[in-house]
Design a protein around this motif. Sequence first.
Motif, PDB file in Angstrom:
ATOM      1  N   PHE A  11      22.685  -1.581 -11.023  1.00  0.00           N
ATOM      2  CA  PHE A  11      23.356  -2.883 -11.018  1.00  0.00           C
ATOM      3  C   PHE A  11      22.612  -3.866 -10.121  1.00  0.00           C
ATOM      4  O   PHE A  11      22.304  -4.996 -10.517  1.00  0.00           O
ATOM      5  CB  PHE A  11      24.803  -2.721 -10.561  1.00  0.00           C
ATOM      6  N   THR A  14      19.266  -4.841 -11.630  1.00  0.00           N
ATOM      7  CA  THR A  14      19.408  -5.783 -12.742  1.00  0.00           C
ATOM      8  C   THR A  14      19.575  -7.206 -12.217  1.00  0.00           C
ATOM      9  O   THR A  14      18.971  -8.156 -12.736  1.00  0.00           O
ATOM     10  CB  THR A  14      20.611  -5.406 -13.624  1.00  0.00           C
ATOM     11  N   ILE A  33      23.509 -10.094 -15.990  1.00  0.00           N
ATOM     12  CA  ILE A  33      24.683  -9.248 -16.171  1.00  0.00           C
ATOM     13  C   ILE A  33      25.521  -9.715 -17.364  1.00  0.00           C
ATOM     14  O   ILE A  33      25.956  -8.918 -18.203  1.00  0.00           O
ATOM     15  CB  ILE A  33      25.543  -9.237 -14.897  1.00  0.00           C
ATOM     16  N   TRP A  36      24.990  -8.653 -21.010  1.00  0.00           N
ATOM     17  CA  TRP A  36      25.563  -7.395 -21.517  1.00  0.00           C
ATOM     18  C   TRP A  36      26.783  -7.640 -22.393  1.00  0.00           C
ATOM     19  O   TRP A  36      27.116  -6.808 -23.250  1.00  0.00           O
ATOM     20  CB  TRP A  36      25.927  -6.481 -20.347  1.00  0.00           C
ATOM     21  N   ALA A  80      29.655  -4.857 -12.322  1.00  0.00           N
ATOM     22  CA  ALA A  80      29.125  -3.732 -13.092  1.00  0.00           C
ATOM     23  C   ALA A  80      29.939  -3.454 -14.345  1.00  0.00           C
ATOM     24  O   ALA A  80      29.478  -2.732 -15.233  1.00  0.00           O
ATOM     25  CB  ALA A  80      29.090  -2.480 -12.206  1.00  0.00           C
ATOM     26  N   PRO A  83      28.041  -4.321 -18.013  1.00  0.00           N
ATOM     27  CA  PRO A  83      27.172  -3.300 -18.621  1.00  0.00           C
ATOM     28  C   PRO A  83      27.901  -2.001 -18.923  1.00  0.00           C
ATOM     29  O   PRO A  83      27.586  -1.331 -19.904  1.00  0.00           O
ATOM     30  CB  PRO A  83      26.075  -3.080 -17.574  1.00  0.00           C
ATOM     31  N   TYR A 120      24.673   2.567 -13.411  1.00  0.00           N
ATOM     32  CA  TYR A 120      25.331   1.296 -13.108  1.00  0.00           C
ATOM     33  C   TYR A 120      26.611   1.524 -12.314  1.00  0.00           C
ATOM     34  O   TYR A 120      26.835   0.918 -11.274  1.00  0.00           O
ATOM     35  CB  TYR A 120      25.683   0.539 -14.402  1.00  0.00           C
TER      36      TYR A 120
END
Length: 282
Positions: A11, A14, A33, A36, A80, A83, A120
């Motif tokens: 996470f 990313t 993020i 996703w 998180a 994702p 993640y």
Amino acid sequence: LLTLDGRQPLFGLTIALGTLLPVAPLIGARLAIVAWSLVTFGVSLSLAREVGLTARALRFYALFLIVTPYLLFYDRMALAESPIVALSMLAVLITIKIIRRPSVRMGIILGTTLGIGWWYFSLILILVPSMVILLIFYGFRSRARRWPMVRTMIACGVVFIGIVLPVLAQEHYWRVVAESPQRFFSVRQFLSFPIAQWMQTVSDALQWMVAYTSLPVMLLAVIGSIAFFSSFGIRVALTKTIVPVLMSAMFVTTVSARNLVVFVPFYLLLGSFGTQKSNIVS
């Protein structure tokens, strides 16, 4: 790089990569993020088609995914959950394909998907029991399918363990886990059968569903659930909705609304089946 403050690092990595985009770092981090949510949308529609949702009911499902406040909020936050929801839907889509044709290759893909999701946020594991239930129920019906299904599940498990092991092998990871507030019932607490707390968690989940998706959607989900025994898709959606809630109620000491966001697309899929079964889309 294997842990960030003792936690899974993907996470944070990313977000770090998002800051490299040719926009303001805060915007880039959020975009990395939020992107996703597009994966969630596309995979959810593919899953709905795979389990038999009609074209007209599919439009309702797309609408539900776009406007439901629950997803509208979490899919647009740098959390998180975005994702995790996307990878959860992908894992279930792969599970459906395994049910129809088990293979070691698909088991490896499923294990990889779950492993990436765990990097993640370990919340993705809340869906694993329901996946196992579906694989066993449908995969062991005939003797000819049992061994291929066993090999597929073993491949999935081995790959998943191989992916998460580098983090689990870090001493700092376990130190942070030990120092974190108790999130799960101990064996003694579980065996004391805290029924009142279990029922409170289920009640909270139901209230969140009404508050965050609206009463009409819940009623449509109930209508969709009535056809449980006649539709493979409804059995999948209902299993993926109920089992995570029960797992949370039975094993997690404190459940927040964000912990249950992973099953919302399946709940909305039930509502979409409700539009189909009630002839709203006819």
